[in-house]
Design a protein around this motif. Structure first.
Motif, PDB file in Angstrom:
ATOM      1  N   THR A   1       9.179 -21.490  32.069  1.00  0.00           N
ATOM      2  CA  THR A   1       8.909 -20.138  31.587  1.00  0.00           C
ATOM      3  C   THR A   1       8.251 -20.209  30.227  1.00  0.00           C
ATOM      4  O   THR A   1       8.707 -20.931  29.342  1.00  0.00           O
ATOM      5  CB  THR A   1      10.214 -19.316  31.475  1.00  0.00           C
ATOM      6  OG1 THR A   1      10.831 -19.262  32.760  1.00  0.00           O
ATOM      7  CG2 THR A   1       9.946 -17.902  30.993  1.00  0.00           C
TER       8      THR A   1
ATOM      9  N   SER B   1       7.309 -17.685  27.167  1.00  0.00           N
ATOM     10  CA  SER B   1       7.578 -16.350  26.626  1.00  0.00           C
ATOM     11  C   SER B   1       6.634 -16.076  25.468  1.00  0.00           C
ATOM     12  O   SER B   1       6.390 -16.954  24.644  1.00  0.00           O
ATOM     13  CB  SER B   1       9.018 -16.257  26.112  1.00  0.00           C
ATOM     14  OG  SER B   1       9.928 -16.548  27.146  1.00  0.00           O
TER      15      SER B   1
ATOM     16  N   THR C   1       6.484 -12.627  29.983  1.00  0.00           N
ATOM     17  CA  THR C   1       6.754 -14.004  30.375  1.00  0.00           C
ATOM     18  C   THR C   1       5.846 -14.426  31.519  1.00  0.00           C
ATOM     19  O   THR C   1       5.376 -13.602  32.299  1.00  0.00           O
ATOM     20  CB  THR C   1       8.218 -14.203  30.816  1.00  0.00           C
ATOM     21  OG1 THR C   1       8.493 -13.335  31.918  1.00  0.00           O
ATOM     22  CG2 THR C   1       9.193 -13.937  29.686  1.00  0.00           C
TER      23      THR C   1
ATOM     24  N   THR D   1       5.960 -17.527  34.532  1.00  0.00           N
ATOM     25  CA  THR D   1       6.808 -18.558  35.130  1.00  0.00           C
ATOM     26  C   THR D   1       6.063 -19.266  36.254  1.00  0.00           C
ATOM     27  O   THR D   1       5.124 -18.723  36.844  1.00  0.00           O
ATOM     28  CB  THR D   1       8.116 -17.967  35.702  1.00  0.00           C
ATOM     29  OG1 THR D   1       7.786 -16.956  36.657  1.00  0.00           O
ATOM     30  CG2 THR D   1       8.988 -17.369  34.611  1.00  0.00           C
TER      31      THR D   1
END
Length: 106
Positions: free
Chosen positions: A3, A5, A30, A32
């Motif tokens: 992930t 951010s 975010t 992922t």
């Protein structure tokens, strides 16, 4: 799962996020992805679109944090990027004339 951010500074609004193989959450800012990252390779880049407020500071510090993926060393998982904000063009219009006018004339 890995992930990334995004933590934009005050005065910056993220308007879009894109990148091959990434899944984006625009509410949480975010990105992922699953799948192993082999040694010596990189994931595809993440591209951000953004808008700046008219009162944004002249220097903005953007912070990115990577988590997950089984990384043993988490001391290098945060990166910051400092950007200079150049003032926009002055769109004010003014006109000067050297004409002579007489009362009641045009």
């Amino acid at each position: 799962m890995v992930t990334v951010s995004e933590q934009p500074p005050a005065g910056m609004t993220i308007t879009s996020m894109s990148g091959t193989g990434w899944t984006f959450n625009s509410k949480n800012l975010t990105a992922t992805r699953s799948g192993a990252l082999n040694a010596g390779t990189n994931y595809p880049a993440i591209t951000l679109g953004f808008a700046l407020a008219s009162n944004a500071a002249s220097l903005l510090t953007n912070t990115f944090t990577v988590s997950g993926g089984g990384a043993g060393n988490t001391l290098n998982n945060t990166n910051t990027m400092v950007s200079s904000v150049l003032p926009g063009p002055d769109l004010a219009v003014s006109k000067t004339t050297n004409s002579t006018y007489q009362q009641g004339g045009s």
